[in-house]
Scaffold this motif. Structure first.
Motif, mmCIF file in Angstrom:
data_model
loop_
_atom_site.group_PDB
_atom_site.id
_atom_site.type_symbol
_atom_site.label_atom_id
_atom_site.label_comp_id
_atom_site.label_asym_id
_atom_site.label_seq_id
_atom_site.Cartn_x
_atom_site.Cartn_y
_atom_site.Cartn_z
ATOM 1 N N GLU A 144 -3.425 4.405 5.015
ATOM 2 C CA GLU A 144 -2.452 3.319 4.898
ATOM 3 C C GLU A 144 -2.777 2.124 5.781
ATOM 4 O O GLU A 144 -2.266 1.026 5.547
ATOM 5 C CB GLU A 144 -1.052 3.831 5.256
ATOM 6 C CG GLU A 144 -0.447 4.777 4.235
ATOM 7 C CD GLU A 144 -0.913 6.215 4.410
ATOM 8 O OE1 GLU A 144 -0.401 7.089 3.695
ATOM 9 O OE2 GLU A 144 -1.793 6.452 5.268
ATOM 10 N N THR B 195 12.305 3.797 3.196
ATOM 11 C CA THR B 195 11.496 4.304 4.303
ATOM 12 C C THR B 195 10.100 3.693 4.282
ATOM 13 O O THR B 195 9.576 3.273 5.324
ATOM 14 C CB THR B 195 11.389 5.839 4.220
ATOM 15 O OG1 THR B 195 12.693 6.406 4.362
ATOM 16 C CG2 THR B 195 10.485 6.379 5.300
ATOM 17 N N ARG B 196 9.494 3.634 3.125
ATOM 18 C CA ARG B 196 8.141 3.076 3.020
ATOM 19 C C ARG B 196 8.120 1.582 3.310
ATOM 20 O O ARG B 196 7.191 1.072 3.944
ATOM 21 C CB ARG B 196 7.569 3.369 1.628
ATOM 22 C CG ARG B 196 7.227 4.847 1.418
ATOM 23 C CD ARG B 196 6.808 5.147 0.003
ATOM 24 N NE ARG B 196 6.359 6.532 -0.127
ATOM 25 C CZ ARG B 196 6.123 7.138 -1.280
ATOM 26 N NH1 ARG B 196 6.297 6.464 -2.425
ATOM 27 N NH2 ARG B 196 5.723 8.391 -1.305
ATOM 28 N N PRO C 293 0.672 5.438 -2.385
ATOM 29 C CA PRO C 293 0.950 6.467 -1.372
ATOM 30 C C PRO C 293 0.011 7.657 -1.511
ATOM 31 O O PRO C 293 -0.246 8.145 -2.612
ATOM 32 C CB PRO C 293 2.400 6.877 -1.696
ATOM 33 C CG PRO C 293 2.560 6.589 -3.154
ATOM 34 C CD PRO C 293 1.737 5.352 -3.410
ATOM 35 N N GLY C 294 -0.517 8.085 -0.378
ATOM 36 C CA GLY C 294 -1.363 9.276 -0.382
ATOM 37 C C GLY C 294 -2.777 9.065 -0.870
ATOM 38 O O GLY C 294 -3.535 10.035 -1.002
ATOM 39 N N HIS D 64 8.516 1.214 7.017
ATOM 40 C CA HIS D 64 7.301 1.599 7.736
ATOM 41 C C HIS D 64 6.241 0.505 7.632
ATOM 42 O O HIS D 64 5.580 0.162 8.619
ATOM 43 C CB HIS D 64 6.753 2.911 7.164
ATOM 44 C CG HIS D 64 6.013 3.718 8.173
ATOM 45 N ND1 HIS D 64 5.950 5.090 8.151
ATOM 46 C CD2 HIS D 64 5.284 3.351 9.265
ATOM 47 C CE1 HIS D 64 5.246 5.534 9.169
ATOM 48 N NE2 HIS D 64 4.822 4.487 9.850
ATOM 49 N N GLY D 65 6.068 -0.054 6.441
ATOM 50 C CA GLY D 65 5.105 -1.143 6.284
ATOM 51 C C GLY D 65 5.489 -2.360 7.104
ATOM 52 O O GLY D 65 4.627 -3.015 7.709
ATOM 53 N N SER E 11 13.962 10.899 -1.014
ATOM 54 C CA SER E 11 13.414 10.655 -2.345
ATOM 55 C C SER E 11 14.149 9.457 -2.935
ATOM 56 O O SER E 11 15.160 8.995 -2.400
ATOM 57 C CB SER E 11 13.600 11.885 -3.242
ATOM 58 O OG SER E 11 14.977 12.213 -3.374
ATOM 59 N N LEU F 283 13.548 6.940 -0.123
ATOM 60 C CA LEU F 283 12.114 7.019 0.146
ATOM 61 C C LEU F 283 11.489 5.631 0.078
ATOM 62 O O LEU F 283 10.633 5.283 0.900
ATOM 63 C CB LEU F 283 11.438 7.956 -0.852
ATOM 64 C CG LEU F 283 9.918 8.105 -0.731
ATOM 65 C CD1 LEU F 283 9.538 8.637 0.649
ATOM 66 C CD2 LEU F 283 9.378 9.013 -1.825
ATOM 67 N N TRP G 226 0.839 -1.209 0.000
ATOM 68 C CA TRP G 226 0.000 0.000 0.000
ATOM 69 C C TRP G 226 0.870 1.253 0.000
ATOM 70 O O TRP G 226 0.622 2.194 -0.761
ATOM 71 C CB TRP G 226 -0.929 -0.008 1.205
ATOM 72 C CG TRP G 226 -1.924 1.119 1.183
ATOM 73 C CD1 TRP G 226 -1.699 2.425 1.496
ATOM 74 C CD2 TRP G 226 -3.293 1.039 0.810
ATOM 75 N NE1 TRP G 226 -2.843 3.173 1.358
ATOM 76 C CE2 TRP G 226 -3.840 2.341 0.934
ATOM 77 C CE3 TRP G 226 -4.119 -0.004 0.397
ATOM 78 C CZ2 TRP G 226 -5.173 2.629 0.643
ATOM 79 C CZ3 TRP G 226 -5.453 0.282 0.119
ATOM 80 C CH2 TRP G 226 -5.971 1.575 0.240
ATOM 81 N N ARG G 227 1.872 1.281 0.860
ATOM 82 C CA ARG G 227 2.711 2.488 0.977
ATOM 83 C C ARG G 227 3.549 2.724 -0.274
ATOM 84 O O ARG G 227 3.834 3.867 -0.626
ATOM 85 C CB ARG G 227 3.608 2.375 2.209
ATOM 86 C CG ARG G 227 2.843 2.470 3.515
ATOM 87 C CD ARG G 227 3.767 2.352 4.716
ATOM 88 N NE ARG G 227 3.024 2.419 5.970
ATOM 89 C CZ ARG G 227 2.649 3.544 6.572
ATOM 90 N NH1 ARG G 227 2.977 4.708 6.017
ATOM 91 N NH2 ARG G 227 1.972 3.515 7.700
ATOM 92 N N VAL G 228 3.949 1.640 -0.954
ATOM 93 C CA VAL G 228 4.774 1.796 -2.146
ATOM 94 C C VAL G 228 3.936 2.077 -3.385
ATOM 95 O O VAL G 228 4.282 2.944 -4.200
ATOM 96 C CB VAL G 228 5.635 0.528 -2.360
ATOM 97 C CG1 VAL G 228 6.355 0.577 -3.715
ATOM 98 C CG2 VAL G 228 6.651 0.386 -1.234
#
Length: 372
Positions: free
Chosen positions: A212, A273-274, A199-200, A277-278, A266, A270, A194-196
């Motif tokens: 998320e 990071t995603r 996003p948003g 986080h997941g 970025s 980035l 989902w995060r990759v």
């Protein structure tokens, strides 16, 4: 004994704990860095003196968000199959519509507008406008997003049950390590995807505050349904409980710094990071949920005391009504010359008992007792 025959008193106590965490979460939003609550003192009230420990509120918000509503969905789902079995599909869905729909209306048309009064006062001071215009323009679900999402999940469950055969009754079985690990992997994979990939992205109608976490909520609700049939919540071992908390703590030390280290990142950083986080979300959610359920199932499994019955009976009403109570308390103490952490403690000490008192009073009305 079948899995469905067990009455788990400790789940009522976990539900009270989660309700307390909901209130604390919004108190932390009031005084922390995230301006995501109806009254955010750093930007709306008298600025409080800076404090070096105030960032603890932001850490609490991040950790809390990762698991507490998912665990709420799991416990809510655990109560669904038995109710459906007793009532049948139509009556069950009608009861859920009343139990979730009427409180949602109360939140949207009464509780949230009350909580937004400080915002209206600020805007009206800058550019006077009729309150009715503000009221109609600012209607939203607020904390009622949980009720809407739960109603959607319940409707989906009802439709699936109506189309398929009745589930088989099972004897209680032990919750195995491979099941727990597999579920954590599933949450992590879905959270990363989902995060990759999305996003948003925002979810219309549901109005999730953090979209998320939708995969987590779906999986935790499904896990609650399965746990009811297999009796898993009655068979959590002390060993599993300890491992749950230990894994959650390890995730905080190893994965959370990676997840939070790319605010301005970025490219590959980035992406890392995603992914982190997941992965953190999945591991921490399972660890904390397993630890809390196991701890409460062993230490707080007995019949409730009178105080416990009072807390449990009014917990749902506290969830529905707490936003208005919290904002009133926060505005009342906004002029105190104290730091954010001090005001967090004070607002919590005042808001929690007041929320339960207000909830109990509202539930004295016949309609209040019926739906809350």
């Amino acid at each position: 004994m079948t899995a469905t025959a067990v009455r788990l008193h400790y789940l009522d106590r976990v539900r009270v704990l989660l309700t307390v965490l909901v209130v604390l979460h919004h108190v932390a939003l009031t005084y922390g860095s995230f301006a995501l609550w109806y009254f955010h003192e750093p930007s709306m009230g008298t600025p409080s003196p800076p404090g070096e420990w105030d960032r603890l509120l932001d850490l609490f918000l991040l950790l809390n968000q990762t698991y507490f509503m998912g665990l709420f969905f799991l416990i809510s789902a655990y109560l669904v199959p038995g109710s459906y079995d007793r009532k049948g599909g139509r009556r069950f869905l009608a009861d859920r519509m009343i139990r979730l729909g009427i409180p949602l209306i109360l939140v949207v048309f009464a509780v949230v507008p009350l909580a937004k009064l400080p915002s209206y006062r600020m805007r009206n001071a800058r550019a006077p406008a009729p309150y009715l215009d503000f009221y109609l323009r600012e209607l939203e679900q607020g904390p009622g997003w949980f009720l809407v999402t739960l109603l959607a999940f319940v409707a989906a469950y009802t439709a699936i049950r109506a189309l398929g055969p009745a589930p088989r009754q099972r004897s209680a079985t032990a919750l195995r390590a491979r099941t727990i690990i597999g579920f954590a992997v599933l949450l992590a994979v879905l959270g990363i995807a989902w995060r990759v990939l999305l996003p948003g992205v925002h979810i219309p109608v549901l109005q999730l505050p953090v979209p998320e976490y939708l995969p987590q909520y779906v999986c935790m609700f499904t896990a609650g349904l399965i746990a009811y049939r297999r009796g898993w919540l009655a068979t959590i071992s002390a060993h599993a409980t300890g491992w749950g908390f230990a894994v959650a703590a390890l995730a905080v030390v190893t994965l959370l710094p990676l997840a939070l280290g790319g605010a301005d990142a970025s490219g590959d950083r980035l992406l890392l990071t995603r992914v982190a986080h997941g992965l953190f979300d999945g591991v921490y959610c399972v660890g904390m949920s397993l630890g809390i359920l196991g701890l409460f199932s062993r230490r707080f499994a007995g019949a409730p005391t009178p105080v416990g019955r009072f807390m449990s009976a009014n917990a749902y009403a506290v969830y529905v009504l707490h936003a208005g109570v919290l904002v009133v308390v926060s505005v009342a103490i906004s002029g105190l010359p104290a730091g954010a952490l001090t005001k967090f403690v004070l607002a919590t000490a005042l808001s929690l008992p007041l929320c339960w008192v207000v909830a109990a009073i509202v539930r004295t009305a016949p309609v209040g007792r019926l739906v809350l």
